[in-house]
Each structure stands twice: as structure tokens, then as C-alpha cells.
Design a protein around this motif. Structure first.
Motif, PDB file in Angstrom:
ATOM      1  N   GLU A 296      19.861   1.290 -47.908  1.00  0.00           N
ATOM      2  CA  GLU A 296      20.733   1.986 -48.874  1.00  0.00           C
ATOM      3  C   GLU A 296      22.199   1.644 -48.616  1.00  0.00           C
ATOM      4  O   GLU A 296      22.980   1.492 -49.558  1.00  0.00           O
ATOM      5  N   LEU A 297      22.573   1.518 -47.341  1.00  0.00           N
ATOM      6  CA  LEU A 297      23.968   1.176 -47.018  1.00  0.00           C
ATOM      7  C   LEU A 297      24.299  -0.225 -47.529  1.00  0.00           C
ATOM      8  O   LEU A 297      25.346  -0.447 -48.145  1.00  0.00           O
ATOM      9  N   ILE A 298      23.388  -1.154 -47.275  1.00  0.00           N
ATOM     10  CA  ILE A 298      23.624  -2.538 -47.715  1.00  0.00           C
ATOM     11  C   ILE A 298      23.709  -2.588 -49.246  1.00  0.00           C
ATOM     12  O   ILE A 298      24.598  -3.230 -49.813  1.00  0.00           O
ATOM     13  N   SER A 299      22.807  -1.861 -49.910  1.00  0.00           N
ATOM     14  CA  SER A 299      22.851  -1.824 -51.389  1.00  0.00           C
ATOM     15  C   SER A 299      24.165  -1.249 -51.897  1.00  0.00           C
ATOM     16  O   SER A 299      24.630  -1.610 -52.975  1.00  0.00           O
ATOM     17  N   ALA A 300      24.751  -0.335 -51.124  1.00  0.00           N
ATOM     18  CA  ALA A 300      26.027   0.261 -51.538  1.00  0.00           C
ATOM     19  C   ALA A 300      27.211  -0.645 -51.179  1.00  0.00           C
ATOM     20  O   ALA A 300      28.358  -0.310 -51.456  1.00  0.00           O
ATOM     21  N   GLY A 301      26.924  -1.768 -50.542  1.00  0.00           N
ATOM     22  CA  GLY A 301      27.995  -2.715 -50.215  1.00  0.00           C
ATOM     23  C   GLY A 301      28.581  -2.516 -48.828  1.00  0.00           C
ATOM     24  O   GLY A 301      29.694  -2.957 -48.558  1.00  0.00           O
ATOM     25  N   ILE A 302      27.847  -1.839 -47.954  1.00  0.00           N
ATOM     26  CA  ILE A 302      28.316  -1.645 -46.578  1.00  0.00           C
ATOM     27  C   ILE A 302      27.436  -2.473 -45.633  1.00  0.00           C
ATOM     28  O   ILE A 302      26.287  -2.095 -45.362  1.00  0.00           O
ATOM     29  N   PRO A 303      27.950  -3.599 -45.106  1.00  0.00           N
ATOM     30  CA  PRO A 303      27.143  -4.365 -44.146  1.00  0.00           C
ATOM     31  C   PRO A 303      26.892  -3.487 -42.923  1.00  0.00           C
ATOM     32  O   PRO A 303      27.824  -2.944 -42.341  1.00  0.00           O
ATOM     33  N   SER A 304      25.634  -3.315 -42.564  1.00  0.00           N
ATOM     34  CA  SER A 304      25.313  -2.399 -41.467  1.00  0.00           C
ATOM     35  C   SER A 304      24.080  -2.883 -40.732  1.00  0.00           C
ATOM     36  O   SER A 304      23.319  -3.697 -41.254  1.00  0.00           O
ATOM     37  N   VAL A 305      23.910  -2.373 -39.519  1.00  0.00           N
ATOM     38  CA  VAL A 305      22.768  -2.791 -38.699  1.00  0.00           C
ATOM     39  C   VAL A 305      22.249  -1.601 -37.906  1.00  0.00           C
ATOM     40  O   VAL A 305      23.021  -0.801 -37.375  1.00  0.00           O
ATOM     41  N   SER A 306      20.941  -1.506 -37.858  1.00  0.00           N
ATOM     42  CA  SER A 306      20.325  -0.432 -37.097  1.00  0.00           C
ATOM     43  C   SER A 306      20.332  -0.779 -35.609  1.00  0.00           C
ATOM     44  O   SER A 306      19.927  -1.873 -35.222  1.00  0.00           O
ATOM     45  N   VAL A 307      20.827   0.146 -34.783  1.00  0.00           N
ATOM     46  CA  VAL A 307      20.833  -0.038 -33.323  1.00  0.00           C
ATOM     47  C   VAL A 307      19.922   1.039 -32.733  1.00  0.00           C
ATOM     48  O   VAL A 307      20.335   2.186 -32.576  1.00  0.00           O
ATOM     49  N   PRO A 308      18.642   0.696 -32.459  1.00  0.00           N
ATOM     50  CA  PRO A 308      17.693   1.727 -32.014  1.00  0.00           C
ATOM     51  C   PRO A 308      18.059   2.271 -30.633  1.00  0.00           C
ATOM     52  O   PRO A 308      18.109   1.520 -29.661  1.00  0.00           O
ATOM     53  N   THR A 309      18.299   3.544 -30.584  1.00  0.00           N
ATOM     54  CA  THR A 309      18.767   4.177 -29.351  1.00  0.00           C
ATOM     55  C   THR A 309      17.820   3.896 -28.173  1.00  0.00           C
ATOM     56  O   THR A 309      18.256   3.494 -27.099  1.00  0.00           O
ATOM     57  N   GLY A 310      16.524   4.107 -28.410  1.00  0.00           N
ATOM     58  CA  GLY A 310      15.540   3.967 -27.331  1.00  0.00           C
ATOM     59  C   GLY A 310      15.328   2.532 -26.885  1.00  0.00           C
ATOM     60  O   GLY A 310      14.758   2.287 -25.814  1.00  0.00           O
ATOM     61  N   SER A 311      15.766   1.574 -27.679  1.00  0.00           N
ATOM     62  CA  SER A 311      15.625   0.168 -27.279  1.00  0.00           C
ATOM     63  C   SER A 311      16.871  -0.338 -26.572  1.00  0.00           C
ATOM     64  O   SER A 311      16.848  -1.416 -25.976  1.00  0.00           O
ATOM     65  N   CYS A 312      17.965   0.398 -26.682  1.00  0.00           N
ATOM     66  CA  CYS A 312      19.233  -0.059 -26.079  1.00  0.00           C
ATOM     67  C   CYS A 312      19.675   0.805 -24.902  1.00  0.00           C
ATOM     68  O   CYS A 312      20.457   0.353 -24.074  1.00  0.00           O
ATOM     69  N   PHE A 313      19.197   2.034 -24.835  1.00  0.00           N
ATOM     70  CA  PHE A 313      19.716   2.973 -23.839  1.00  0.00           C
ATOM     71  C   PHE A 313      18.570   3.733 -23.172  1.00  0.00           C
ATOM     72  O   PHE A 313      17.442   3.719 -23.652  1.00  0.00           O
ATOM     73  N   VAL A 314      18.868   4.387 -22.039  1.00  0.00           N
ATOM     74  CA  VAL A 314      17.865   5.230 -21.365  1.00  0.00           C
ATOM     75  C   VAL A 314      18.460   6.628 -21.201  1.00  0.00           C
ATOM     76  O   VAL A 314      19.640   6.860 -21.474  1.00  0.00           O
ATOM     77  N   MET A 315      17.608   7.550 -20.739  1.00  0.00           N
ATOM     78  CA  MET A 315      18.082   8.896 -20.445  1.00  0.00           C
ATOM     79  C   MET A 315      17.720   9.221 -18.997  1.00  0.00           C
ATOM     80  O   MET A 315      16.897   8.532 -18.377  1.00  0.00           O
ATOM     81  N   ASP A 316      18.340  10.263 -18.461  1.00  0.00           N
ATOM     82  CA  ASP A 316      17.918  10.783 -17.168  1.00  0.00           C
ATOM     83  C   ASP A 316      17.925  12.300 -17.279  1.00  0.00           C
ATOM     84  O   ASP A 316      18.989  12.896 -17.497  1.00  0.00           O
ATOM     85  N   ASN A 317      16.741  12.894 -17.147  1.00  0.00           N
ATOM     86  CA  ASN A 317      16.602  14.334 -17.318  1.00  0.00           C
ATOM     87  C   ASN A 317      17.263  14.808 -18.611  1.00  0.00           C
ATOM     88  O   ASN A 317      18.045  15.746 -18.616  1.00  0.00           O
ATOM     89  N   ARG A 318      16.966  14.094 -19.679  1.00  0.00           N
ATOM     90  CA  ARG A 318      17.442  14.385 -21.046  1.00  0.00           C
ATOM     91  C   ARG A 318      18.920  14.102 -21.268  1.00  0.00           C
ATOM     92  O   ARG A 318      19.469  14.444 -22.301  1.00  0.00           O
ATOM     93  N   GLU A 319      19.564  13.486 -20.282  1.00  0.00           N
ATOM     94  CA  GLU A 319      20.960  13.107 -20.537  1.00  0.00           C
ATOM     95  C   GLU A 319      21.026  11.632 -20.902  1.00  0.00           C
ATOM     96  O   GLU A 319      20.464  10.780 -20.197  1.00  0.00           O
TER      97      GLU A 319
END
Ligand code: IP8
Length: 260
Positions: free
Chosen positions: A89-112
Motif C-alpha cells: 500500500e505504501l509503494i502504491s501511494a508513492g512511498i518507496p519502503s521496505v519491510s525490516v522484520p524485527t525478529g530477523s534483525c534483532f533479539v530480545m533478552d527477558n522481553r527487552e
């Protein structure tokens, strides 16, 4: 200066029905963002693409048994699909954008959330591509896995990128003194500080494993400062997000004074 926007799960999905995407509303909100001409970073919630299965399989408690594992994979799949729909929807509206999946890029420790590498987000921004992060199931050093809410991501991004304004787009006009969906005389607060928040009773009708309006307001209070407004606005009201981004006065609730 950048504006950090969270498109809440209650606006972009029907939270009561598993995997129901509100494409019309999301399309309109993306056009409003485009029309504002503002530099933005976007986070979105999981809505019924995350909370339904997360609740069913007690994902927020962390790893308890192997039966949860297929559910974790399914939720990760579902929220990535949701994010692709938002980006589409963002791209269709003319906003170049990219999904950055949180769980694939970052980790947590005890929910932090450990967000120690903002480089991909920063580099996409340098290219003029809007990063889109989202509530996800994330591996956790202590718990195996945990739920990372979009609000937690917002806090990390606010620390890292110092936005001029932080906006939470929800399905309510702002914070009320009572539940506006069930109490007719509920009154909307224009501004909320931590004193008001202590008095507010919060009940919510649908399953939300990462907390309701109160938790959101607390996070908002942590994110606001003397030179940064943190605003809760209704995304179902046409044109309201656009007016807010343009600096006009709109129906909303602004967090003030930080958390005490
Ligand atoms: O909708 C929750 O993120 P939120 C993420 O921002 C999952 O609270 C997977 C339930």
C-alpha cells in the motif's frame, strides 16, 4: 526532521478475526502520509495476524513446550505477510519502503529488545527508502522466544533517531476516562500526564497480549519530551492523520511531561 508513526493493529486489521487486513483504511492512511510530504519511519502492529495465535499458544510466556514451535513459525509468517501488504500500500501511494522484520534483525533478552544495530534502518533512510518495522515474535536469550510489540520498537527507534514527533494511529480518538466503546459518557483527554494516567481505568474488549491503551500511554509518556509531542490519533477518521502531520489542531490525545 523525521516523524515516527505507528499504524496500530486495530486500524490495519480486524482484531477479532484471524488474518483480516483492512486494505482500504491502510491505503488511505498511506496516501495521507504521502500527501503530508513528511519524512517518516513506520512501525505497525500485528493485529489479528499476531495476537490471535499468540494468545492461543501462550507465546508471551516464552518457550514452554515444543507444541508452541509451529505456532511461532506461523505467526512469523503471518506478520511478514501483513507487513508485505502494508508495504504494498505504501509503494502504491508513492512511498518507496521496505519491510525490516524485527525478529530477523534483532533479539530480545527477558522481553527487552536489544536494538544494537540500527545500521540497516539508517542506511535505507539515507537511500530515501522508508523502513517499516513491525510487532513480531523474536528470539529471546533467556526465554527462547518472546513477543516484541510495535510499541517497544517505537521506543527504540525514538531513542535512536530522535524524531520531531511520535504518532500512534489507533481506532479510538485518544485516551478516555472510561471505555468509549461501552460507556456513553466517556470523556476524551486532549492531554495526558502521568497523574491522569494513574486515575484512568482501562478495560479492553478484544485479546491483546501486549497490553491495552494504558500500556501504550505509558510508552508514549516515556517517548515525549519538551520538544517532542507524542500523539494518539484515530486513523479511521478520514484526513485526521494528514491534518496532524501538517501541524493542524485535530481531535487526539497528546502525552505531556514524561513518565514520573
Ligand atoms: O500489535 C504484537 O505487536 P503489537 C506482535 O504492536 C505479536 O502489540 C506477534 C503479537
Amino acid at each position: 526532521m523525521m516523524i515516527l508513526i505507528k499504524l496500530g493493529g486495530s486500524v490495519i486489521t480486524d482484531k477479532t478475526r484471524y488474518r483480516t487486513f483492512n486494505s482500504e483504511v491502510v491505503g488511505r492512511l498511506c496516501h495521507e502520509i504521502k500527501e503530508s510530504g513528511k519524512d517518516v519511519v513506520i512501525v505497525h502492529g500485528a493485529g489479528s495476524f499476531g495476537h490471535v495465535l499468540a494468545k492461543e499458544h501462550d507465546i508471551n510466556s516464552g518457550f514452554k513446550n515444543r507444541e508452541q514451535v509451529p505456532a511461532v513459525a506461523q505467526i512469523c509468517y503471518d506478520v511478514r505477510e501483513l507487513s508485505s501488504m502494508v508495504v504494498s500500500e505504501l509503494i502504491s501511494a508513492g512511498i518507496p519502503s521496505v519491510s525490516v522484520p524485527t525478529g530477523s534483525c534483532f533479539v530480545m533478552d527477558n522481553r527487552e529488545l536489544i536494538f544494537d544495530n540500527g545500521e540497516p534502518v539508517r542506511r535505507f533512510r539515507d537511500l530515501g527508502i522508508v523502513p517499516v518495522l513491525f510487532g513480531d515474535v523474536v528470539t529471546d536469550r533467556s526465554l527462547g522466544f518472546a513477543i516484541c510489540s510495535g510499541d517497544q520498537i517505537m521506543e527504540k527507534l525514538a531513542e535512536l533517531f530522535d524524531p520531531e514527533m511520535v504518532v500512534f494511529v489507533s481506532d479510538i480518538d485518544g485516551l478516555y476516562d472510561k471505555n468509549p466503546k461501552t460507556e456513553r459518557d466517556a470523556m476524551l483527554y486532549d492531554e495526558v500526564d502521568s497523574g491522569i494516567l494513574k486515575e484512568v481505568s482501562t478495560k479492553h474488549d478484544v485479546d491483546d497480549v501486549t497490553g491495552g491503551v494504558r500500556a501504550k500511554m505509558e510508552a508514549m509518556l516515556r517517548m515525549c519530551s519538551d520538544n517532542r509531542d507524542c500523539v494518539l490519533v484515530n486513523g479511521n477518521a478520514e484526513g485526521r492523520l494528514l491534518d496532524l502531520l501538517r501541524g493542524e489542531k485535530v481531535v487526539c490525545t497528546t502525552a505531556k511531561g514524561g513518565i514520573l
